[in-house]
Scaffold this motif. Structure first.
Motif, mmCIF file in Angstrom:
data_model
loop_
_atom_site.group_PDB
_atom_site.id
_atom_site.type_symbol
_atom_site.label_atom_id
_atom_site.label_comp_id
_atom_site.label_asym_id
_atom_site.label_seq_id
_atom_site.Cartn_x
_atom_site.Cartn_y
_atom_site.Cartn_z
ATOM 1 N N VAL A 68 0.803 -1.103 -0.092
ATOM 2 C CA VAL A 68 0.011 0.086 -0.022
ATOM 3 C C VAL A 68 1.080 1.298 0.176
ATOM 4 O O VAL A 68 1.845 1.311 0.951
ATOM 5 N N ILE A 69 0.685 2.328 -0.907
ATOM 6 C CA ILE A 69 1.645 3.452 -0.857
ATOM 7 C C ILE A 69 0.706 4.371 -0.317
ATOM 8 O O ILE A 69 -0.479 4.857 -0.630
ATOM 9 N N HIS A 70 1.356 5.086 0.607
ATOM 10 C CA HIS A 70 0.718 6.116 1.434
ATOM 11 C C HIS A 70 1.136 7.342 1.287
ATOM 12 O O HIS A 70 2.458 7.325 0.345
ATOM 13 N N PRO A 71 0.639 8.532 1.324
ATOM 14 C CA PRO A 71 1.283 9.960 1.053
ATOM 15 C C PRO A 71 2.810 10.042 1.501
ATOM 16 O O PRO A 71 3.052 9.562 2.683
ATOM 17 N N PHE A 72 3.344 10.965 1.035
ATOM 18 C CA PHE A 72 4.730 11.398 1.485
ATOM 19 C C PHE A 72 5.699 10.276 1.307
ATOM 20 O O PHE A 72 6.595 10.065 2.289
ATOM 21 N N LYS A 73 5.766 9.272 0.392
ATOM 22 C CA LYS A 73 6.657 8.348 0.014
ATOM 23 C C LYS A 73 6.655 7.280 1.376
ATOM 24 O O LYS A 73 7.885 7.122 1.974
ATOM 25 N N THR A 118 2.454 16.315 10.845
ATOM 26 C CA THR A 118 1.779 15.278 10.681
ATOM 27 C C THR A 118 1.632 14.665 9.385
ATOM 28 O O THR A 118 1.251 13.515 9.262
ATOM 29 N N HIS A 119 1.831 15.499 8.327
ATOM 30 C CA HIS A 119 1.811 14.946 7.082
ATOM 31 C C HIS A 119 2.770 13.861 6.600
ATOM 32 O O HIS A 119 2.411 12.955 5.697
ATOM 33 N N ALA A 120 3.830 13.721 7.314
ATOM 34 C CA ALA A 120 4.728 12.519 7.131
ATOM 35 C C ALA A 120 4.264 11.249 7.695
ATOM 36 O O ALA A 120 4.635 10.196 7.556
ATOM 37 N N PHE A 121 3.000 11.410 8.538
ATOM 38 C CA PHE A 121 2.494 10.088 9.271
ATOM 39 C C PHE A 121 0.879 10.098 8.974
ATOM 40 O O PHE A 121 0.160 9.919 9.979
ATOM 41 N N GLU A 122 0.319 10.375 8.054
ATOM 42 C CA GLU A 122 -0.922 10.705 7.557
ATOM 43 C C GLU A 122 -1.716 9.278 7.610
ATOM 44 O O GLU A 122 -2.684 9.024 7.945
ATOM 45 N N LEU A 171 -5.833 6.065 10.674
ATOM 46 C CA LEU A 171 -6.126 4.925 11.709
ATOM 47 C C LEU A 171 -6.911 5.697 13.080
ATOM 48 O O LEU A 171 -7.840 5.131 13.318
ATOM 49 N N LEU A 172 -6.161 6.696 13.519
ATOM 50 C CA LEU A 172 -7.238 7.667 14.404
ATOM 51 C C LEU A 172 -8.579 7.933 14.300
ATOM 52 O O LEU A 172 -9.523 7.795 15.124
ATOM 53 N N GLN A 173 -8.730 8.326 12.894
ATOM 54 C CA GLN A 173 -10.196 8.642 12.428
ATOM 55 C C GLN A 173 -10.978 7.407 12.558
ATOM 56 O O GLN A 173 -12.164 7.692 13.014
ATOM 57 N N SER A 174 -10.463 6.348 12.142
ATOM 58 C CA SER A 174 -11.053 5.122 12.025
ATOM 59 C C SER A 174 -11.610 4.549 13.542
ATOM 60 O O SER A 174 -12.864 4.231 13.844
ATOM 61 N N LEU A 175 -10.772 4.650 14.394
ATOM 62 C CA LEU A 175 -10.970 4.326 15.887
ATOM 63 C C LEU A 175 -11.904 5.538 16.442
ATOM 64 O O LEU A 175 -13.032 4.913 17.078
ATOM 65 N N GLU A 176 -11.694 6.709 16.203
ATOM 66 C CA GLU A 176 -12.670 7.428 16.678
ATOM 67 C C GLU A 176 -14.140 7.210 16.318
ATOM 68 O O GLU A 176 -15.029 7.388 17.033
#
Length: 302
Positions: A33-38, A180-184, A189-194
């Motif tokens: 899976v490719i996430h933002p910011f390489k 936070t952009h480096a760990f979007e 994950l936090l959005q899903s848990l929330e």
């Protein structure tokens, strides 16, 4: 002298043989899976692989280097049918892995074209003790947030399966990062848990605070303008992102006041300076009375 040298050399050779044997066991990459910011996520399967939360593995990709092993924290939960790592592209080896997995190409990559991977581990860390406490403080600084992806996922699976038998009742999570952009992927994950906690009417189970430590005055002004919106403009979470660094003395005193007579686990994955601060706060805010509140400090440094 040889008597003192032979013993350690024998143990070292045994360790190398075990690692060589492990490296020959087949590992299958099931998804990339490719996430933002390489940042890429590798989901893998290996026969007989068993893990606990917060553990890490050593990874070798012969297509990139036949000798180099690199440690990565597992970001999957033990309850999932695969194990995963998140790799941020920051050097020659990670760049080589990025290209070997076909992430530099636009077209879809067939599974049989993915490179062979050797995995050694998993190896234990302090985070495994999270479920021994009713209340925990989790503190991740920068890339040190990765062990807590595994922890939070596992907590959610256990909570959904049998919440009544789960000893852990309250999580205070702190994430300190410059950007936070480096760990979007972690914010997702936090959005899903929330969202899932709100669906179950137990949003208080997880309290989290995100602190941006690398903002300039222009960004801080933009933050103040949008502070009244329902969701945070940076992370998309209901909990607003905070500017600066936490006042740890106030945080410890507040948590101690909410949980009198409790043993509270404090878990850090971050730099040595932050570890010293949290260790001192854990000692100074613990009561002498055995029946009072006690903070138990655990750390991982990088």
């Amino acid at each position: 002298t040889w008597k003192w040298v032979v013993g350690p050399m024998f143990l070292y050779l045994c360790e190398r043989l075990v690692r060589f044997w492990r490296s020959q066991q087949k590992v299958v990459i099931t998804k990339v899976v490719i996430h933002p910011f390489k940042t890429i996520e590798l989901q893998m399967m290996k026969k007989g692989f068993k893990m606990e939360v917060g553990q890490y593995i050593f990874v070798k990709c012969p297509a990139v280097s036949k000798l180099e092993w690199h440690p990565f924290t597992l970001t999957s939960a033990p309850e999932e049918d695969y194990f995963s790592i998140h790799v941020r592209i920051v050097g020659d080896w990670t760049e080589g892995l990025f290209n070997a997995c076909g992430c530099d190409k636009q077209e879809f990559q067939e599974a049989w074209k993915l490179p062979k991977i050797a995995v050694d581990g998993p190896f234990g860390t302090a985070s495994e003790d999270v479920f021994r406490y009713e209340t925990v403080m989790l503190v991740g600084a920068g890339i040190g947030v990765t062990p807590f992806a595994s922890v939070l996922k596992s907590v959610w699976y256990k909570y959904c399966h049998d919440a009544t038998n789960l000893k852990l009742k309250k999580i205070y999570f702190y994430w300190l990062c410059r950007d936070t952009h480096a760990f979007e992927w972690f914010a997702d994950l936090l959005q899903s848990l929330e969202a899932q906690m709100q669906e179950r009417n137990n949003a208080e189970f997880l309290s989290y605070n995100i602190y941006l430590t690398g903002w300039d005055e222009t960004q801080a002004t933009h933050f103040a303008v949008h502070h009244e919106e329902e969701k945070d403009v940076i992370t998309g979470l209901k909990q607003k992102t905070l500017y600066g660094r936490p006042n740890w003395e106030n945080e410890f005193k507040t948590i101690a006041g909410k949980h009198p007579g409790s043993r509270i686990g404090v878990f850090l994955c971050g730099p040595e300076g932050l570890a010293d601060t949290l260790n001192k706060q854990s000692i100074s805010n613990s009561e002498a009375d055995p029946r009072g509140v006690h903070f138990i400090f655990n750390k991982e440094n990088f």
